[in-house]
Write a protein that holds these residues in place. Sequence first.
Motif, PDB file in Angstrom:
ATOM      1  N   ILE A  59       0.788  -1.314  -0.060  1.00 47.55           N
ATOM      2  CA  ILE A  59       0.165   0.127  -0.088  1.00 47.55           C
ATOM      3  C   ILE A  59       0.739   1.209  -0.147  1.00 47.55           C
ATOM      4  O   ILE A  59       0.315   2.319  -0.494  1.00 47.55           O
ATOM      5  N   SER A  60       2.140   1.209   0.633  1.00 46.75           N
ATOM      6  CA  SER A  60       2.934   2.244   0.531  1.00 46.75           C
ATOM      7  C   SER A  60       3.365   2.607  -0.874  1.00 46.75           C
ATOM      8  O   SER A  60       3.397   3.641  -1.335  1.00 46.75           O
ATOM      9  N   ASP A  61       3.635   1.703  -1.676  1.00 46.38           N
ATOM     10  CA  ASP A  61       4.030   1.540  -2.900  1.00 46.38           C
ATOM     11  C   ASP A  61       2.882   1.990  -3.843  1.00 46.38           C
ATOM     12  O   ASP A  61       3.077   2.994  -4.669  1.00 46.38           O
ATOM     13  N   GLU A  62       1.861   1.710  -3.576  1.00 49.33           N
ATOM     14  CA  GLU A  62       0.547   1.980  -4.457  1.00 49.33           C
ATOM     15  C   GLU A  62      -0.067   3.535  -4.285  1.00 49.33           C
ATOM     16  O   GLU A  62      -0.574   3.987  -4.944  1.00 49.33           O
ATOM     17  N   PHE A  69     -11.840  -4.844  -4.112  1.00 51.60           N
ATOM     18  CA  PHE A  69     -11.031  -5.352  -3.135  1.00 51.60           C
ATOM     19  C   PHE A  69     -10.545  -6.661  -3.632  1.00 51.60           C
ATOM     20  O   PHE A  69      -9.235  -7.029  -2.981  1.00 51.60           O
ATOM     21  N   GLU A  70     -10.971  -7.237  -4.613  1.00 54.88           N
ATOM     22  CA  GLU A  70     -10.625  -8.472  -5.279  1.00 54.88           C
ATOM     23  C   GLU A  70      -9.304  -8.215  -5.696  1.00 54.88           C
ATOM     24  O   GLU A  70      -8.435  -9.200  -5.895  1.00 54.88           O
ATOM     25  N   GLU A  71      -8.888  -7.074  -6.098  1.00 57.14           N
ATOM     26  CA  GLU A  71      -7.435  -6.674  -6.457  1.00 57.14           C
ATOM     27  C   GLU A  71      -6.577  -6.686  -5.319  1.00 57.14           C
ATOM     28  O   GLU A  71      -5.016  -6.706  -5.834  1.00 57.14           O
ATOM     29  N   ILE A  72      -6.741  -6.926  -4.275  1.00 57.85           N
ATOM     30  CA  ILE A  72      -5.667  -6.829  -3.181  1.00 57.85           C
ATOM     31  C   ILE A  72      -5.181  -8.444  -2.891  1.00 57.85           C
ATOM     32  O   ILE A  72      -6.277  -9.226  -2.698  1.00 57.85           O
ATOM     33  N   SER A  73      -4.032  -8.671  -3.085  1.00 62.63           N
ATOM     34  CA  SER A  73      -3.610 -10.225  -2.839  1.00 62.63           C
ATOM     35  C   SER A  73      -4.253 -10.760  -1.555  1.00 62.63           C
ATOM     36  O   SER A  73      -3.765  -9.894  -0.316  1.00 62.63           O
TER      37      SER A  73
END
Length: 78
Positions: A59-62, A69-73
């Motif tokens: 999340i720091s990089d993004e 939500f499904e895009e979050i591993s």
Amino acid sequence: MENTLIVLTGDDWEGLFHNGKLIEEEHSIHKSELVNQMKQYQTFDVRFLWLNNMGLKWISDEGSFPSNFEEISKEYLG
């Protein structure tokens, strides 16, 4: 994920998702805002999730949560 709210916390950042779609993103989702969203979507199904260390780096990089939500591993959730 039917009529579900998810509060996802990543260090000092929170995202609120309804049925997998990001509806709010702030430093903190206030209780009153959560209650308002519960009323609006007529649901008591609220899940609280946290990012683990890998997720915090991600999340720091993004810079922000994705719109879906499904895009979050799953490996980023603790």
